[in-house]
Design an enzyme around this catalytic site. Structure first.
Site, PDB file in Angstrom:
ATOM      1  N   ASP A   1      -6.924   4.229  -4.750  1.00 17.66           N
ATOM      2  CA  ASP A   1      -7.601   4.032  -3.471  1.00 17.66           C
ATOM      3  C   ASP A   1      -8.276   5.381  -3.209  1.00 17.66           C
ATOM      4  OD1 ASP A   1      -7.624   1.886  -1.133  1.00 17.66           O
ATOM      5  OD2 ASP A   1      -7.487   3.811  -0.146  1.00 17.66           O
TER       6      ASP A   1
ATOM      7  N   LYS B   1       0.871  -1.190   0.000  1.00 17.33           N
ATOM      8  CA  LYS B   1       0.000   0.000   0.000  1.00 17.33           C
ATOM      9  C   LYS B   1       0.898   1.227   0.000  1.00 17.33           C
ATOM     10  CE  LYS B   1      -4.455   0.765   0.064  1.00 17.33           C
ATOM     11  NZ  LYS B   1      -5.551  -0.131  -0.320  1.00 17.33           N
TER      12      LYS B   1
HETATM   13  N1  GLU Z   1      -7.239   0.081  -3.204  1.00 17.18           N
HETATM   14  C1  GLU Z   1      -7.955  -1.093  -3.565  1.00 17.18           C
HETATM   15  C2  GLU Z   1      -8.045  -2.025  -2.366  1.00 17.18           C
HETATM   16  O1  GLU Z   1      -8.134  -1.562  -1.241  1.00 17.18           O
HETATM   17  C3  GLU Z   1      -7.433  -1.756  -4.813  1.00 17.18           C
HETATM   18  C4  GLU Z   1      -5.982  -2.045  -4.869  1.00 17.18           C
HETATM   19  C5  GLU Z   1      -5.464  -2.499  -6.217  1.00 17.18           C
HETATM   20  O2  GLU Z   1      -6.243  -2.589  -7.174  1.00 17.18           O
HETATM   21  O3  GLU Z   1      -4.281  -2.767  -6.294  1.00 17.18           O
HETATM   22  O4  GLU Z   1      -8.089  -3.218  -2.488  1.00 17.18           O
END
Ligand code: GLU
Length: 443
Positions: free
Chosen positions: A164, A124
């Site tokens: 996100d 993340k």
């Molecule tokens: N931010 C999204 C999540 O919390 C997607 C992350 C992504 O597609 O890599 O899963």
């Protein structure tokens, strides 16, 4: 070392990271008995290793605002675990972003990605940059500056960021452009790209649609249906709006949406047309409450949606948006199902209240995994330089959400037949990662 000792150590080491500790505690609640019974896991310190990120980068971002002033923000990328595949997880731009928040999100992402069954590790990233009130030019300059700093740490086979909160298609496109420019390579280094240049046709809808596909599986398993059910949704962004669309399409009645300043309550239910208006309104960064003048309903200033009579709640805004009082309100107002679209929207007390009152509850790491699952499909498309049709992807998304649901049922059903989706998700996700770590030895 037993799981409780590992938790105590983490609390001592990271007393200033409450969100991260909360995410670890939430997992341990379910996996502790299994972990403490497994001598191999303990001998290899699997839990000690999985709760410590592989690495975490921190960097400064300079950018110039429209007045010509230099602004300074902080950026981070947490590469948490790549046992199952390259690091994968979104980028969040929000003033609340901190190492603790990113560690909680990265930690959750490991198990969520494991549940999808696709080869993706957990990561993340983000910045404390606040996109609210920024012009398009400022957003573009910030995204370029952010990727200039992040680029050395990511790559299509190493670490693949996405969106996100505060990061949607526009921001991903800017970041992708900068990476492409710096590397002189066109690779799938980011997912959620525009559909004309490597993006998946269903990535925008995926988290919201996937959430409702998961909910439908929950309802089917409980011999229930979504038809005419009153649904509370929080948020009005990407996850909330596409979840709302899918609920309506399947015959349910969405009666709330919300943002950081209040809740929009439409007792008649949102139609597709009304949702499209909300999406357009948010895209042009105008207030949600203007809805009332156009369509009626009521605007509840400063309120969350959880005190309104309904059958189903889909929290799709942010972490800890449902506390004990909110959870009790949901119980008192007849809500029978809670499926999380956001990451960790219910705090620990809220989850206990759901469980003690027989609310069928699914955690974000299971029910919101559709977004990252379609990111995984986008990575595959980019690797083979092909596109898939909307219909193919939608079908794949439905199958993945069903598989996640079924894994939760397999690992979360107790002898009396009761299904604990949180327990199922945690045990299924953790075992997949832990077993790979065992196979790798102690590297
Ligand atoms: N931010 C999204 C999540 O919390 C997607 C992350 C992504 O597609 O890599 O899963």
């Amino acid at each position: 070392m037993k799981s409780n000792q590992i938790l105590q150590d983490l609390k001592q080491k990271y007393p200033h990271e409450p969100e991260f500790i909360q995410a670890v505690e939430e997992l341990l609640e379910d996996i502790a008995p299994m972990y403490d019974d497994n001598q191999t896991y303990q001998d290899l310190d699997i839990l000690g290793r999985v709760t410590e990120p592989d690495r975490m980068f921190s960097f400064r971002i300079n950018w110039e605002d429209d007045k010509g002033n230099i602004q300074v923000n902080r950026g981070w990328r947490v590469q948490f675990n790549n046992a199952l595949g390259p690091y994968k997880g979104g980028i969040r731009f929000h003033p609340t972003v901190s190492p603790s928040v990113l560690k909680f999100l990265g930690f959750e992402q490991i198990f969520k990605n494991a549940l999808t069954g696709l080869p993706m590790g957990g990561a993340k990233g983000g910045s404390d940059f606040d996109p609210k009130g920024k012009s398009d030019n400022e957003i573009r300059r910030f995204c370029y500056a952010f990727m200039r700093e992040l680029a050395p740490y990511v790559g299509a086979d190493m670490d693949i960021p996405a969106g996100d909160i505060g990061v949607g298609g526009r921001e991903v496109n800017y970041m992708f452009a900068m990476y492409k420019n710096m590397s002189r390579e066109f690779t799938g280094v980011l997912t959620g790209k525009g559909v004309g240049h490597g993006g998946s046709l269903i990535r925008t809808e995926a988290t919201g649609f996937g959430l409702v596909y998961f909910l439908k599986n929950m309802l089917d398993t409980a011999n229930d249906t979504i038809t005419d059910k009153k649904v509370l949704i929080s948020g009005a962004g990407n996850v909330a709006s596409y979840a709302a669309k899918k609920v309506i399409e399947l015959g349910g009645k969405v009666i709330t949406l919300s943002d950081s300043v209040g809740t929009l309550h439409d007792a008649e239910g949102f139609s597709q047309e009304k949702i499209d208006w909300v999406i357009a309104q948010k895209a042009s960064r105008k207030p949600l409450k203007d809805y009332v003048q156009k369509f009626g309903g009521e605007w509840l200033e400063g309120k969350r949606p959880w005190a309104i009579k309904a059958d189903i709640a889909l929290p799709c805004a942010t972490q800890n948006e449902i506390n004990a009082t909110d959870a009790q309100n949901l119980v008192d107002n007849g809500v029978k199902y809670v499926a999380e679209g956001a990451n960790m929207p219910s705090d620990a007390d809220a989850i206990s209240i759901f469980q003690n009152n027989n609310i069928i509850y699914s955690p974000g790491k299971a029910s919101n995994a559709g977004g990252v699952a379609v990111s995984g499909l986008e990575m595959s498309q980019n690797s083979v330089r092909q596109y898939s049709s909307f219909e193919t992807l939608d079908k794949q998304l439905q199958d993945i959400m069903k598989n996640i649901h079924d894994a939760c049922v397999e690992y979360g059903t107790s002898d009396d037949g009761k299904i604990d989706y949180k327990k199922g998700a945690n045990i299924a996700g953790f075992s997949r990662v832990a077993d790979s770590l065992v196979n790798y030895g102690i590297l």
